[in-house]
Scaffold this motif. Structure first.
Motif, mmCIF file in Angstrom:
data_model
loop_
_atom_site.group_PDB
_atom_site.id
_atom_site.type_symbol
_atom_site.label_atom_id
_atom_site.label_comp_id
_atom_site.label_asym_id
_atom_site.label_seq_id
_atom_site.Cartn_x
_atom_site.Cartn_y
_atom_site.Cartn_z
ATOM 1 N N THR A 271 0.835 -1.206 0.000
ATOM 2 C CA THR A 271 0.000 0.000 0.000
ATOM 3 C C THR A 271 0.872 1.258 0.000
ATOM 4 O OG1 THR A 271 -0.239 -0.190 2.425
ATOM 5 C CG2 THR A 271 -1.999 -1.109 1.052
ATOM 6 N N THR A 272 1.465 1.588 1.139
ATOM 7 C CA THR A 272 2.238 2.827 1.248
ATOM 8 C C THR A 272 3.382 2.883 0.241
ATOM 9 O OG1 THR A 272 1.688 2.985 3.594
ATOM 10 C CG2 THR A 272 3.572 4.278 2.815
ATOM 11 N N PHE A 273 4.215 1.825 0.206
ATOM 12 C CA PHE A 273 5.320 1.839 -0.752
ATOM 13 C C PHE A 273 4.808 1.789 -2.188
ATOM 14 C CE2 PHE A 273 8.069 -0.509 -3.643
ATOM 15 C CZ PHE A 273 9.134 0.381 -3.707
ATOM 16 N N ALA A 274 3.816 0.934 -2.450
ATOM 17 C CA ALA A 274 3.307 0.797 -3.817
ATOM 18 C C ALA A 274 2.739 2.111 -4.342
ATOM 19 C CB ALA A 274 2.248 -0.298 -3.877
ATOM 20 N N ILE A 275 2.064 2.881 -3.487
ATOM 21 C CA ILE A 275 1.539 4.189 -3.905
ATOM 22 C C ILE A 275 2.679 5.109 -4.299
ATOM 23 C CG2 ILE A 275 0.393 6.292 -3.088
ATOM 24 C CD1 ILE A 275 -1.443 4.516 -1.414
ATOM 25 N N SER A 276 3.710 5.156 -3.449
ATOM 26 C CA SER A 276 4.857 6.018 -3.743
ATOM 27 C C SER A 276 5.593 5.560 -4.999
ATOM 28 C CB SER A 276 5.813 6.019 -2.542
ATOM 29 O OG SER A 276 6.972 6.772 -2.829
ATOM 30 N N TYR A 277 5.784 4.259 -5.139
ATOM 31 C CA TYR A 277 6.487 3.707 -6.301
ATOM 32 C C TYR A 277 5.697 3.973 -7.584
ATOM 33 C CZ TYR A 277 8.412 0.144 -9.463
ATOM 34 O OH TYR A 277 8.966 -0.507 -10.539
ATOM 35 N N VAL A 290 -4.403 5.169 -5.235
ATOM 36 C CA VAL A 290 -5.247 5.182 -4.035
ATOM 37 C C VAL A 290 -6.478 4.304 -4.240
ATOM 38 C CG1 VAL A 290 -6.689 6.625 -2.542
ATOM 39 C CG2 VAL A 290 -4.429 7.424 -3.237
ATOM 40 N N ASN A 291 -7.091 4.390 -5.426
ATOM 41 C CA ASN A 291 -8.277 3.572 -5.694
ATOM 42 C C ASN A 291 -7.945 2.083 -5.727
ATOM 43 O OD1 ASN A 291 -10.036 5.752 -5.829
ATOM 44 N ND2 ASN A 291 -9.683 6.065 -8.017
ATOM 45 N N SER A 292 -6.705 1.752 -6.105
ATOM 46 C CA SER A 292 -6.293 0.343 -6.075
ATOM 47 C C SER A 292 -6.358 -0.213 -4.660
ATOM 48 C CB SER A 292 -4.873 0.200 -6.626
ATOM 49 O OG SER A 292 -4.807 0.566 -7.978
ATOM 50 N N THR A 293 -5.978 0.611 -3.687
ATOM 51 C CA THR A 293 -6.038 0.154 -2.300
ATOM 52 C C THR A 293 -7.474 -0.015 -1.823
ATOM 53 O OG1 THR A 293 -5.946 2.385 -1.341
ATOM 54 C CG2 THR A 293 -3.849 1.308 -1.807
ATOM 55 N N ARG A 341 2.417 -0.708 -15.889
ATOM 56 C CA ARG A 341 1.732 0.594 -15.925
ATOM 57 C C ARG A 341 0.295 0.494 -16.459
ATOM 58 N NH1 ARG A 341 7.119 2.097 -17.126
ATOM 59 N NH2 ARG A 341 7.885 3.861 -15.886
ATOM 60 N N SER A 342 -0.175 -0.688 -16.710
ATOM 61 C CA SER A 342 -1.561 -0.874 -17.144
ATOM 62 C C SER A 342 -2.493 -0.696 -15.956
ATOM 63 C CB SER A 342 -1.751 -2.277 -17.736
ATOM 64 O OG SER A 342 -3.122 -2.587 -17.862
ATOM 65 N N PRO A 343 -3.452 0.246 -16.015
ATOM 66 C CA PRO A 343 -4.330 0.479 -14.859
ATOM 67 C C PRO A 343 -5.015 -0.791 -14.356
ATOM 68 C CG PRO A 343 -4.607 2.232 -16.462
ATOM 69 C CD PRO A 343 -3.719 1.206 -17.108
ATOM 70 N N ILE A 344 -5.514 -1.618 -15.274
ATOM 71 C CA ILE A 344 -6.213 -2.837 -14.860
ATOM 72 C C ILE A 344 -5.255 -3.788 -14.144
ATOM 73 C CG2 ILE A 344 -7.385 -4.910 -15.689
ATOM 74 C CD1 ILE A 344 -8.574 -3.244 -17.923
ATOM 75 N N LEU A 345 -4.061 -3.953 -14.694
ATOM 76 C CA LEU A 345 -3.093 -4.872 -14.091
ATOM 77 C C LEU A 345 -2.550 -4.327 -12.772
ATOM 78 C CD1 LEU A 345 -1.117 -6.141 -17.218
ATOM 79 C CD2 LEU A 345 -3.000 -7.251 -15.991
ATOM 80 N N VAL A 346 -2.430 -3.018 -12.664
ATOM 81 C CA VAL A 346 -1.985 -2.414 -11.398
ATOM 82 C C VAL A 346 -3.003 -2.685 -10.298
ATOM 83 C CG1 VAL A 346 -1.587 -0.224 -10.215
ATOM 84 C CG2 VAL A 346 -0.540 -0.634 -12.439
#
Length: 443
Positions: A271-277, A290-293, A341-346
Motif C-alpha cells: 500500500t504505502t510503498f506501492a503508492i509512492s512507487y 489510491v483507488n487500487s487500495t 503501468r496498465s491500470p487494470i493490471l496495477v
C-alpha cells in the motif's frame, strides 16, 4: 517444540471463567468498530506521507530525500508502538482490558485531528516537521495498545471453538479503516491541486474529531473480559506483565513476532510503498494508486471472513504458514504487473498482493491470543504485534532508499516482500504447536 521459552508461561494454570456465547458477537462487533476507527486515523498518515507530507513539510529537500523523510516520519509511529504496548499492556493486564481500550481511542483520535490543524513548513518552518513527527509518535503509542486489547477482549468473550471467527472481526477493522481513509483521500483528490494542497488534504484528518465521539460511545458499552475478571478474583495478575513476557515467554514472543510480520510489514509494502512507487517512479496517477487500495481492501474483508472461520478447523498456525508461503510465491509477479503501468493490471496486482498476505493476517489475532496465558495476554499480544510493526514499519523507507540506489528496479521490494512472508510462514509453523487454551464454561 514446547521448550522455546523458560517454561514458566505454559506451566501457569489457566483461568476459569464463564463465557456467555450470546454476548461474544456483540463484544467482537464493538471491538471491530472501535478498531476500524483507530485504523482509519492511523492509515491516513501513510497515504498522506506518500502524497502530501513530502511536498508540504519537507520542502527544502530533493524529491527523493523528501519522500524518504516523509516515510521516516511514518516509521516513527512504528517505533513508538512497542512503548504503547508496554504502557497499555500493563494497564490491560493489571487494571482491565476495557479502560485501556477507552484511553487508546482518545489518544489516537486527538493526535489525528491535530495533524489536520498543523501548519506546514511554509508557515512555521522547521517546527512543522518536528510537530508532525511528535503527533505521529503519539499515534504510534496509542495504536501500540489498541489492536492487542481489541483482539484480547474479543477472544476472551468467545467460546474456545469459535475464537477464530470472533478474533477475525477486529481484523476486519484494518481493511475498513483502509476503505475509510483511502476513500476520504479519493474524494479530496477530486479538488483542484492548489485547493488540495492548501486545505483539502486536512479534511480527512479533521474528521477524526467527530469519529472520536462515536468510538468513545461504542467503547463505553464494551463489557470487561470474563477471563480477566476471573483472573482478578484469583489474584493471578502479573505485577509487570511486559517484563514477565520477556522473562517467562520470550520464545513465544519470538514466534508471535514472526507470525505477525507479514500482516503488518507486507501490508505497507503493498500500500504505502506501492503508492509512492507507482506515482513517483512509474508516473501513474495518484487517483489510480489510491483507488487500487480501495479495491484491495474490499477483497481483504472477504479473505479475513473466510479464513477466520477456516482457522477454527485447521488451526490459526497452519493457516498462517500457508498464507506466508503463498505470499512468497506471488512476491515478484505482483510487482511485475505494477511495472506494466496498465491500470487494470496495477489494480489486479495490488488487490492480489493484499488479499493473499491477508490469509495470514486474518488469523493473526486468534494465533497471538492463544500463544500467551491470560495474565500476560494483553501485553504479549500487543508487544508481539507492535515489535513486528517496529521491525517492518520502515520497509517503505528501506524499499525507497534501495530503489533509488539500484536504479529503480522493483525487484528490491519483491525480495523484501518475499523475505517477511517466509519468516511469517515459519512463525505459523511453530505457533500452531504452542497454543494455550483457557479453561472456560460456555453459557
Amino acid at each position: 517444540m514446547r521448550d522455546l521459552d523458560s517454561g514458566d508461561a505454559q506451566e501457569q494454570p489457566n483461568t476459569s471463567a464463564v463465557v456467555k456465547e450470546r454476548e461474544a458477537g456483540k463484544i467482537a462487533f464493538a471491538a471491530f468498530v472501535g478498531t476500524a476507527l483507530e485504523w482509519y486515523d492511523y492509515f491516513l498518515f501513510g497515504t498522506a506521507a506518500a502524497l502530501v507530507f513530502n511536498r508540504l513539510y519537507f520542502t527544502t529537500l530533493s524529491a527523493t530525500a523528501a519522500t524518504l523523510a516523509a516515510f521516516a516520519t511514518f516509521g516513527v509511529g512504528f517505533v513508538a508502538r512497542p512503548v504503547g504496548a508496554v504502557l497499555f499492556g500493563w494497564m490491560g493486564d493489571r487494571m482491565g482490558r476495557r479502560p485501556a481500550l477507552l484511553l487508546t481511542v482518545v489518544c489516537i483520535g486527538v493526535a489525528t485531528g491535530l495533524i489536520g490543524l498543523l501548519p506546514d513548513y511554509a508557515a512555521i518552518g522547521v517546527a512543522a516537521p518536528l510537530l508532525l513527527a511528535l503527533l505521529r509518535l503519539l499515534q504510534g503509542v496509542a495504536v501500540g495498545g489498541e489492536w492487542g486489547g481489541a483482539v484480547t477482549i474479543a477472544v476472551e468473550h468467545a467460546p474456545p471453538e469459535k475464537r477464530g471467527r470472533y478474533a477475525a472481526l477486529p481484523q476486519i477493522g484494518s481493511p475498513v479503516g483502509t476503505l475509510l481513509s483511502s476513500g476520504a483521500f479519493s474524494l479530496v483528490l477530486l479538488l483542484p491541486p492548489d485547493q488540495f494542497d492548501s486545505w483539502g488534504w486536512r479534511l480527512p484528518f479533521l474528521a477524526a474529531f467527530p469519529l472520536l465521539l462515536v468510538a468513545v460511545y461504542i467503547r463505553r458499552k464494551v463489557e470487561e473480559s470474563p477471563v480477566f475478571e476471573e483472573m482478578e478474583k484469583q489474584e493471578k495478575r502479573s505485577k509487570v506483565p511486559a517484563l514477565d513476557v520477556f522473562r517467562k515467554a520470550w520464545g513465544r514472543l519470538l514466534v508471535a513476532i514472526a507470525s505477525a510480520l507479514l500482516g503488518v510489514g507486507g501490508f505497507y509494502v503493498m500500500t504505502t510503498f506501492a503508492i509512492s512507487y507507482g506515482t513517483g517512479t512509474l508516473g501513474l496517477s495518484r487517483g489510480l494508486m489510491v483507488n487500487s487500495t480501495l479495491v484491495a481492501a474490499v477483497a481483504q474483508i472477504a479473505v479475513i471472513i473466510v479464513f477466520g472461520r477456516l482457522a477454527e478447523r485447521l488451526g490459526p498456525g497452519r493457516v498462517t504458514m500457508w498464507g506466508g508461503l503463498a505470499t512468497a510465491v506471488i512476491a515478484f509477479p505482483v510487482f511485475w504487473l505494477i511495472d506494466t503501468r496498465s491500470p487494470i493490471l496495477v489494480v489486479l496486482a495490488i488487490t492480489a498482493g493484499v488479499a493473499i498476505l491477508s490469509t495470514a493476517y486474518a488469523v493473526s489475532g486468534a494465533l497471538l491470543a492463544e500463544l500467551f496465558p491470560a495474565d500476560l495476554r494483553y501485553s504479549g499480544v500487543a508487544l508481539a504485534y507492535n515489535l513486528a510493526g517496529a521491525l517492518s514499519g520502515f520497509l517503505p523507507f528501506v524499499a525507497t532508499a534501495l530503489l533509488d540506489s539500484t536504479g529503480g528496479g522493483s525487484w528490491v521490494a519483491s525480495l523484501l516482500f518475499m523475505g517477511i512472508a517466509l519468516i511469517t510462514a515459519v512463525g505459523g509453523l511453530y505457533g500452531e504447536r504452542l497454543r494455550v487454551r483457557d479453561e472456560v464454561v460456555v453459557r
